[in-house]
Each structure stands twice: as structure tokens, then as C-alpha cells.
Design a protein around this motif. Structure first.
Motif, PDB file in Angstrom:
ATOM      1  N   ALA A  77       0.831  -1.206   0.000  1.00 25.71           N
ATOM      2  CA  ALA A  77       0.000   0.000   0.000  1.00 25.71           C
ATOM      3  C   ALA A  77       0.865   1.256   0.000  1.00 25.71           C
ATOM      4  CB  ALA A  77      -0.923  -0.006   1.208  1.00 25.71           C
ATOM      5  N   PRO A  78       1.178   1.788  -1.184  1.00 23.40           N
ATOM      6  CA  PRO A  78       2.025   2.989  -1.224  1.00 23.40           C
ATOM      7  C   PRO A  78       1.417   4.180  -0.489  1.00 23.40           C
ATOM      8  CG  PRO A  78       1.096   2.472  -3.391  1.00 23.40           C
ATOM      9  CD  PRO A  78       0.848   1.293  -2.528  1.00 23.40           C
ATOM     10  N   ALA A  79       0.100   4.325  -0.514  1.00 20.04           N
ATOM     11  CA  ALA A  79      -0.518   5.453   0.191  1.00 20.04           C
ATOM     12  C   ALA A  79      -0.306   5.322   1.692  1.00 20.04           C
ATOM     13  CB  ALA A  79      -2.005   5.528  -0.133  1.00 20.04           C
ATOM     14  N   ASN A  80      -0.348   4.101   2.198  1.00 17.91           N
ATOM     15  CA  ASN A  80      -0.111   3.910   3.631  1.00 17.91           C
ATOM     16  C   ASN A  80       1.329   4.247   3.990  1.00 17.91           C
ATOM     17  OD1 ASN A  80      -1.116   2.887   6.292  1.00 17.91           O
ATOM     18  ND2 ASN A  80       0.551   1.437   5.987  1.00 17.91           N
ATOM     19  N   GLU A  81       2.278   3.835   3.140  1.00 17.88           N
ATOM     20  CA  GLU A  81       3.674   4.168   3.427  1.00 17.88           C
ATOM     21  C   GLU A  81       3.891   5.679   3.394  1.00 17.88           C
ATOM     22  OE1 GLU A  81       8.221   3.142   2.070  1.00 17.88           O
ATOM     23  OE2 GLU A  81       6.653   1.636   2.036  1.00 17.88           O
ATOM     24  N   ALA A  82       3.242   6.373   2.467  1.00 18.75           N
ATOM     25  CA  ALA A  82       3.364   7.835   2.429  1.00 18.75           C
ATOM     26  C   ALA A  82       2.848   8.454   3.718  1.00 18.75           C
ATOM     27  CB  ALA A  82       2.598   8.383   1.224  1.00 18.75           C
ATOM     28  N   THR A  83       1.721   7.954   4.218  1.00 17.25           N
ATOM     29  CA  THR A  83       1.174   8.461   5.481  1.00 17.25           C
ATOM     30  C   THR A  83       2.141   8.211   6.635  1.00 17.25           C
ATOM     31  OG1 THR A  83      -1.102   8.095   4.737  1.00 17.25           O
ATOM     32  CG2 THR A  83      -0.739   8.272   7.112  1.00 17.25           C
ATOM     33  N   PRO A 153      -4.267   1.753   9.387  1.00 24.15           N
ATOM     34  CA  PRO A 153      -5.017   0.487   9.356  1.00 24.15           C
ATOM     35  C   PRO A 153      -4.671  -0.374  10.565  1.00 24.15           C
ATOM     36  CG  PRO A 153      -3.272   0.495   7.709  1.00 24.15           C
ATOM     37  CD  PRO A 153      -3.365   1.890   8.233  1.00 24.15           C
ATOM     38  N   PRO A 154      -5.625  -1.135  11.065  1.00 26.28           N
ATOM     39  CA  PRO A 154      -5.349  -2.024  12.198  1.00 26.28           C
ATOM     40  C   PRO A 154      -4.562  -3.251  11.744  1.00 26.28           C
ATOM     41  CG  PRO A 154      -7.598  -2.319  11.472  1.00 26.28           C
ATOM     42  CD  PRO A 154      -7.044  -1.185  10.658  1.00 26.28           C
ATOM     43  N   TYR A 155      -3.703  -3.724  12.639  1.00 28.63           N
ATOM     44  CA  TYR A 155      -2.968  -4.957  12.375  1.00 28.63           C
ATOM     45  C   TYR A 155      -3.926  -6.127  12.197  1.00 28.63           C
ATOM     46  CZ  TYR A 155      -0.686  -9.343  13.558  1.00 28.63           C
ATOM     47  OH  TYR A 155      -0.270 -10.655  13.540  1.00 28.63           O
ATOM     48  N   ARG A 156      -3.591  -6.989  11.263  1.00 25.88           N
ATOM     49  CA  ARG A 156      -4.202  -8.305  11.199  1.00 25.88           C
ATOM     50  C   ARG A 156      -3.170  -9.257  10.596  1.00 25.88           C
ATOM     51  NH1 ARG A 156      -6.877  -5.580   6.974  1.00 25.88           N
ATOM     52  NH2 ARG A 156      -6.714  -6.548   4.907  1.00 25.88           N
ATOM     53  N   PRO A 157      -3.230 -10.528  10.964  1.00 26.43           N
ATOM     54  CA  PRO A 157      -2.247 -11.478  10.434  1.00 26.43           C
ATOM     55  C   PRO A 157      -2.308 -11.551   8.914  1.00 26.43           C
ATOM     56  CG  PRO A 157      -3.442 -12.420  12.288  1.00 26.43           C
ATOM     57  CD  PRO A 157      -4.152 -11.154  11.921  1.00 26.43           C
ATOM     58  N   PRO A 195      -2.957  -1.522  21.751  1.00 26.02           N
ATOM     59  CA  PRO A 195      -2.321  -1.324  20.443  1.00 26.02           C
ATOM     60  C   PRO A 195      -1.517  -0.033  20.399  1.00 26.02           C
ATOM     61  CG  PRO A 195      -4.636  -0.766  20.317  1.00 26.02           C
ATOM     62  CD  PRO A 195      -4.413  -1.329  21.692  1.00 26.02           C
ATOM     63  N   GLY A 196      -0.529  -0.018  19.536  1.00 26.45           N
ATOM     64  CA  GLY A 196       0.289   1.173  19.338  1.00 26.45           C
ATOM     65  C   GLY A 196       0.864   1.167  17.933  1.00 26.45           C
ATOM     66  N   PHE A 197       1.736   2.103  17.663  1.00 19.20           N
ATOM     67  CA  PHE A 197       2.355   2.206  16.340  1.00 19.20           C
ATOM     68  C   PHE A 197       3.403   1.121  16.181  1.00 19.20           C
ATOM     69  CE2 PHE A 197       5.738   4.203  13.638  1.00 19.20           C
ATOM     70  CZ  PHE A 197       5.045   4.099  12.447  1.00 19.20           C
ATOM     71  N   ILE A 198       3.322   0.360  15.088  1.00 17.57           N
ATOM     72  CA  ILE A 198       4.303  -0.688  14.819  1.00 17.57           C
ATOM     73  C   ILE A 198       4.758  -0.626  13.370  1.00 17.57           C
ATOM     74  CG2 ILE A 198       3.381  -2.205  16.613  1.00 17.57           C
ATOM     75  CD1 ILE A 198       2.075  -3.909  14.419  1.00 17.57           C
ATOM     76  N   HIS A 199       5.969  -1.125  13.139  1.00 18.98           N
ATOM     77  CA  HIS A 199       6.507  -1.228  11.786  1.00 18.98           C
ATOM     78  C   HIS A 199       5.855  -2.392  11.050  1.00 18.98           C
ATOM     79  CE1 HIS A 199       9.352  -2.417   8.611  1.00 18.98           C
ATOM     80  NE2 HIS A 199       9.849  -1.192   8.651  1.00 18.98           N
ATOM     81  N   GLY A 223       3.355  -0.334   8.077  1.00 17.33           N
ATOM     82  CA  GLY A 223       3.168   0.393   9.329  1.00 17.33           C
ATOM     83  C   GLY A 223       1.695   0.489   9.682  1.00 17.33           C
ATOM     84  N   CYS A 224       1.369   0.214  10.942  1.00 11.66           N
ATOM     85  CA  CYS A 224      -0.051   0.155  11.304  1.00 11.66           C
ATOM     86  C   CYS A 224      -0.220   0.306  12.809  1.00 11.66           C
ATOM     87  CB  CYS A 224      -0.673  -1.158  10.825  1.00 11.66           C
ATOM     88  SG  CYS A 224       0.026  -2.648  11.579  1.00 11.66           S
ATOM     89  N   LEU A 225      -1.453   0.224  13.248  1.00 16.70           N
ATOM     90  CA  LEU A 225      -1.809   0.248  14.663  1.00 16.70           C
ATOM     91  C   LEU A 225      -2.020  -1.191  15.100  1.00 16.70           C
ATOM     92  CD1 LEU A 225      -2.657   2.055  17.127  1.00 16.70           C
ATOM     93  CD2 LEU A 225      -5.004   1.803  16.301  1.00 16.70           C
ATOM     94  N   GLY A 226      -1.164  -1.655  16.001  1.00 14.19           N
ATOM     95  CA  GLY A 226      -1.265  -3.062  16.362  1.00 14.19           C
ATOM     96  C   GLY A 226      -0.473  -3.405  17.600  1.00 14.19           C
ATOM     97  N   PRO A 227      -0.357  -4.699  17.912  1.00 18.45           N
ATOM     98  CA  PRO A 227       0.376  -5.145  19.097  1.00 18.45           C
ATOM     99  C   PRO A 227       1.885  -4.959  18.912  1.00 18.45           C
ATOM    100  CG  PRO A 227      -0.358  -7.023  17.815  1.00 18.45           C
ATOM    101  CD  PRO A 227      -0.959  -5.821  17.164  1.00 18.45           C
ATOM    102  N   ARG A 228       2.507  -4.249  19.825  1.00 16.02           N
ATOM    103  CA  ARG A 228       3.954  -4.009  19.701  1.00 16.02           C
ATOM    104  C   ARG A 228       4.744  -5.316  19.759  1.00 16.02           C
ATOM    105  NH1 ARG A 228       1.792   0.255  22.842  1.00 16.02           N
ATOM    106  NH2 ARG A 228       2.222   2.338  21.982  1.00 16.02           N
ATOM    107  N   GLY A 229       4.145  -6.333  20.362  1.00 16.31           N
ATOM    108  CA  GLY A 229       4.815  -7.625  20.418  1.00 16.31           C
ATOM    109  C   GLY A 229       5.079  -8.237  19.063  1.00 16.31           C
TER     110      GLY A 229
END
Length: 306
Positions: A77-83, A153-157, A195-199, A223-229
Motif C-alpha cells: 500500500a504505497p498510500a499507507n507508506e506515504a502516510t 489500518p489495524p494490524y491483522r495477520p 495497540p500502538g504504532f508498529i513497523h 506500518g499500522c496500529l497493532g500489538p507491539r509484540g
């Protein structure tokens, strides 16, 4: 201006793309050189642009050329990377700074990001100095708490049962019972976590080093909002396979020593290991078979913690 050609025949940046580069750099700018840096999921070129005032801008042109993945992969998702790069510009995280983005695209031939160019290359070993900087930098990532993070976007597997079918142990594994145990743990659901900011794909290959100093973290598409673990898990998975479980544990201890909240839970290690199966090739060389053995040994020790 010089432009390197790709050896596999895929065209270099189009004339329209280079005009866009000139325009976003400033009136009167000239593209001095374009050099291929690498081709993987994206095509990366080093672009030197001379401004009208004589300043040489050393930039990177990241082009999302995989049209199949643009259609089907939500994390390509290039738009997400730009954000993400835009929000990182106001933080201490060592990442490329976004200069411009054409993600639609309207000017470029494919979705394209123009960023500052970070020098360096990934580390070739994992001594304590390297591990400490990997841990400290991840702590900086996890400390990012800007309002825009909540809009990511929220993390999902990566695994999707409807697309990928039932989980099965890899055919080449000598430990199918271990994998079935892991699948059961993952199916039981995650532990509570804030959740927090994760790579989302943090490992040594996503870091750039100038000598013994970490100078950049790249590839922020996921990059998204998800579990730092999950960030801890992806790094530890890679370290365990390449160097052994002891190195993965040393990295975790150094991360905990930075003073951040402990985001580790074995569940995230196991979940990310399952995700890693989706595109894991069968080990076919002595080196890859040894890496797989180290990885499964670490997996067994992790599963034993639950």
C-alpha cells in the motif's frame, strides 16, 4: 543526465516520472543522475537532483511496480507508506523523509514515493552493539504516539483462512506435532494488549548502517496500529533462524532494558511464525536447513512457555 537501465529489461522511471521529480523539487531543478539501487517488491532508484540554487538533493525514488499485488495485497500500500513516512517526519525515528508522493498515480507510470536517501546497508552480524541499537530504535518506533497513528489500518495477520485454507505443518518439517501445537495456541486467540504504532516487518534487513551506527529503518508499507509484540516477534524470528535462540533472547533483554513497557508475549512469537510459513520456501541448502533447524528449536522453546 545518466540513467541506469535495468538488466532484466523492465523500463527505468518514465520521462513523466522524472518531470514530476523535477517539479516537486522546485522550479528550475535538473535531474543529474538516476541509478538503480535494487529491485524486490518495489524498484528503488537513487536520484540526484540539482536545484536552481545549486543544491544537490540526494533522493530515493521508490516505485511500486507489482500491479498484481496492488490489486490483491492490502499490505502492498504505497498510500499507507506515504502516510507513515509523513508522520515519522516529526519524530526521532531514523527513517527516510517523505519529499513527495504520487500514489494514484496521476503523473508517474506506477505509484511512486520520493524520499530522502539514507546511506548504508543492512548489518552482516548481530553482536551486542548491533542488537542494542536494534532494540533502542524499536523503542523509538513504539514511543510514537501521534493522533494520526489512530487513523492507520489495524494490524491483522497475513494468514487468511478463506484464502489460505487450513493451517498445516510444512511438508519438510520433522516436527509436525510442534506445529500443530502452535496452531492450537494461535487459534485460541491473543492475550489482551494495548495497540500502538508498529513497523509490522521489523528485522535486520530493514535497517541501514553506516559502519557500526544504525542510520535508517526502511520499508514502512506495513506500518499500522497493532500489538507491539509483533515487532519483537518478527525481529526475534529472524535472529533465531540466522544466529540462534540465544541471540533472539539477548535482543529481547536489551529491548526491555531501554525502559519501555514490556510488549513481549510468546503468543505473538508463535503467531508471526505461522505467518512466516505462508511464503517460506523449503530449505534446499545446508545453510538454509541449518537456519530452519535453529528456527524450529526456538519455536519449540517459545511454545513451551505457554
Amino acid at each position: 543526465m545518466s540513467v541506469d537501465q535495468r538488466p532484466d529489461g523492465v523500463p527505468p522511471p518514465s520521462g513523466a516520472t522524472l518531470r514530476w521529480v523535477r517539479e516537486v523539487t522546485g522550479p528550475g531543478a535538473l535531474v543529474a543522475s538516476v541509478r538503480l539501487m535494487g529491485v524486490d517488491s518495489t524498484t528503488l532508484h537513487a536520484v540526484d537532483v540539482l536545484s536552481a540554487t545549486g543544491v544537490l538533493h540526494r533522493l530515493a525514488l521508490r516505485r511500486f511496480h507489482r500491479t498484481d499485488r496492488l490489486r490483491t495485497d492490502p499490505w502492498y500500500a504505497p498510500a499507507n507508506e506515504a502516510t507513515v513516512l509523513g508522520l515519522l517526519g516529526s519524530t526521532d525515528v531514523p527513517a527516510p523523509r517523505l519529499v513527495a508522493a504520487d500514489t494514484a498515480p496521476t503523473m508517474c507510470d506506477v505509484p511512486t514515493l520520493l524520499t530522502t536517501r539514507v546511506p548504508g546497508s543492512p548489518p552482516v552480524h548481530a553482536d551486542r552493539t548491533v542488537l542494542a541499537q536494534l532494540a533502542e530504535t524499536l523503542a523509538l518506533v513504539h514511543a510514537v504516539d501521534l493522533p494520526v497513528v489512530r487513523a492507520l489500518p489495524p494490524y491483522r495477520p497475513y494468514y487468511d483462512r478463506h484464502r489460505d485454507g487450513h493451517r498445516r505443518p510444512p511438508a519438510w518439517s520433522a516436527a509436525p506435532r510442534l506445529w500443530n501445537r502452535v496452531f492450537d495456541v494461535v487459534a485460541a486467540g491473543p492475550p489482551p494488549t494495548a495497540p500502538g504504532f508498529i513497523h509490522r516487518d521489523y528485522h535486520p534487513g530493514q535497517t541501514l548502517w553506516d559502519g557500526d551506527r544504525l542510520v535508517g529503518v526502511v520499508d514502512w508499507t506495513t506500518g499500522c496500529l497493532g500489538p507491539r509484540g509483533i515487532d519483537l516477534a518478527r525481529m526475534r524470528l529472524n535472529l533465531a533462524g540466522r544466529y540462534g535462540g540465544e541471540v533472539a533472547e539477548q535482543f529481547l533483554a536489551l529491548y526491555r532494558g531501554v525502559g519501555v513497557a514490556d510488549a513481549h508475549h510468546p503468543y505473538w512469537d508463535l503467531l508471526d511464525a505461522c505467518d512466516g510459513l505462508l511464503d517460506a520456501p523449503e530449505p534446499s541448502t545446508p545453510v538454509s536447513r541449518a537456519e530452519w533447524a535453529r528456527f524450529e528449536d526456538w519455536l519449540a522453546r517459545t511454545a513451551a512457555q505457554l
